[in-house]
Write an enzyme that holds these catalytic residues in place. Sequence first.
Site, short mmCIF file in Angstrom:
data_model
loop_
_atom_site.label_atom_id
_atom_site.label_comp_id
_atom_site.label_asym_id
_atom_site.label_seq_id
_atom_site.Cartn_x
_atom_site.Cartn_y
_atom_site.Cartn_z
CB THR A 9 -0.14 5.41 -3.84
OG1 THR A 9 -0.77 6.07 -2.75
CG2 THR A 9 1.28 5.04 -3.45
N GLY B 81 -5.99 -0.61 -3.60
CA GLY B 81 -6.74 -1.83 -3.33
C GLY B 81 -7.80 -2.06 -4.39
CD GLU C 215 -6.20 7.47 1.54
OE1 GLU C 215 -6.38 8.63 1.16
OE2 GLU C 215 -6.05 6.51 0.75
#
Length: 715
Positions: free
Chosen positions: A142, A181, A424
């Site tokens: 992303t 993350g 996702e």
Amino acid sequence: MATTVNPDLRKERENASFVPEKITNFLYGGPERVQKKRELASLALNDPDYHHEDLNFMSREQQYETCLKKSLLMTTKIKQLKIDAVDEHFYRSAVTGPSPDPLGLHVGMFLPTLYGQATQEQKEKWLNLAENYVIIGTYAQTEMGHGTFLRGLETTATFDPKTQEFILNTPTLTASKWWPGGLGKTSNYCVLMAQLYIQGKSYGPHPFMVQIRSLQDHKPLPGVTVGDIGPKFGYDVIDNGFLALRNVRIPRENMLMKHSKVAPDGTYVKPPSSKLAYGTMVFVRATIVNDSAMALSIATTIAIRYSCVRRQSEMKPGHPEPQVLDYVTQQYKLFPYLAAAYAFWLTGQTMMSVYMTSSSRISKGDISVLPELHALSAGLKALSSWVANVGMEECRLACGGHGYSHASGLPRLYANLTPGATYEGENTVMMLQTARYLMKSYNQSLQGEKLAGSVAYLSGVQPVPAAGRTRNMLDLGALCDAFRHRAARLVHEAAMQLRNERQAGKDQPDAWNAASVDLVKAAMAHSQYFVVKNFAERLTDSRLDSSISAVLTRLCQLHALHGLVTNSGDFLEDGYLTGSDIRQARRHINALMAKLRPDAVALVDAFDFPDGILNSILGRYDGNVYQHLLEWAKASPLNKNDLAARGSNYEGLMKRHKIHTKNLESVTEALRSHGVEVKVIQKHEYTPEKVNWADVIMSAGGDGTFLMAASHILT
């Protein structure tokens, strides 16, 4: 010392129509699996090395550091205890509870990407290091300006045949990787998704293995700008990060080349299917279905137990206050989500089974299963996370004021699970991807092709039944037929809408956009049909005894009927169902809730969540809510010291609340005009040369006390 169980909860359990252990065995795959789960959970929950202060009382930095240390310790203990991969998730879930794991992307995406997309040589180079946490990785896909739309990613990987390297660049601000993350502080490697360029030609996004920090001192490598993106709605324990690259060179062999390849001379070898590169995402989407089921299960466990402990109002004058769960409105809030939790629990198991079977076939060269696997995982991911989002919030609201407290566990649960509707694959985009597969399958059926799998029903739309036909709206076969008919009709109508838009002169992209609302609706109906059908099919398991079968059938009926009534317009539009059918469905919902009411606590007990995983005062197994709520509140850091005793710190805080003695007379007169008795405890003389401030306490008699404080400062 034995714990005394709340008498209301004890009575609920005594009056249940079944033994919860039997459903627990059904949900987890048998008594042996349940025993293993409990053994591993007990090891984790009773290990003092994992104990720490409540995260709600920590700063974000403290939360991150605490959970990272715990996660690293967990990886060591998993090896020491020789916990195999099949059972590992039991231990991990007990250590982390419903909170995310700071190393979650390393385990959940980085490693699976290496397993699924690296060549054998690449696995030999990196896998052992990654499995032993010498390399800690994340999945950097992303970007600040692009998420679900992979083809729009801006990060570039340009092949240099002279040096046999890829040159990585972040060409724009919006090309910065954003959100992964573990990227902010933890990871030293990442799988980077970047646009592949060879001799000026783009070949689309591909995965690259990139080192971003030193393995010696953990500092960013030259050309790498990386950090944490700051506080978020939830996920306080996770260092979601940003990443920008400037002329970072990596060897040609760092492109993951199991499916696509770049030869030394720059020749590009494309994969058998473009969707092969999406293997990791499909896996994660399948796990999100399980995560959504888990979140709903935890939320309904908390809300239903608390609704049996909590007593409120008078249903009948002079009678004791009833349990909140005795109110039918409370049942209508909670029971449909309890049924949904079971439905998605079973759907998640089926989805993961489909994924494993499909992966096995793909590894043998059969890629024919890819389109359906991709479409099914996208639709179910979207449906389950949408329902879980709404359901968690409904459970929080159903707990009244205490649901707003972090003591309930529900705010943190919601904040940590709600991103599942976005990461996702944003859910609307996911439904449109499912719709694209449905349109293709529908057109194939019109050409006479026989469809199989989840779209077999599209081979023909059922005829509208004759007027006056009566149905048994509790019959699971009839309910599955109704959901199948609705899905088939909505797919047909979306296809017709798409065709009409094309015939009106729009090109394919504009026609698709114009029909997108209908397409999403069709994909939603398809996914809901899959869930209802799967629930009903799982109840045919011959190992279920009559008591278990009866209560699970009621849950399945409730899930189907609630979905039918909620979307009644879809079933009425073409006359498939009648107004009488819908009224019958509503009556059945009320009757089913009444039958499920005595079993509600037993049904959430069957999820088998120990208190250490629930992490909720309101959802405690023993039901002793109020005394533990007070103990939890007393543990707040604000209660550890008297504010006034903090000396200069107190004085510094009070500087913000000062009252000028020049204005004191007008303030006191205004308060007295409203009936407030004002008493000046200490007052300092005002002179033009030196402004004095007063420590003032104004107290109102009767029903309240006013405290206005001002620091004694000379300015």
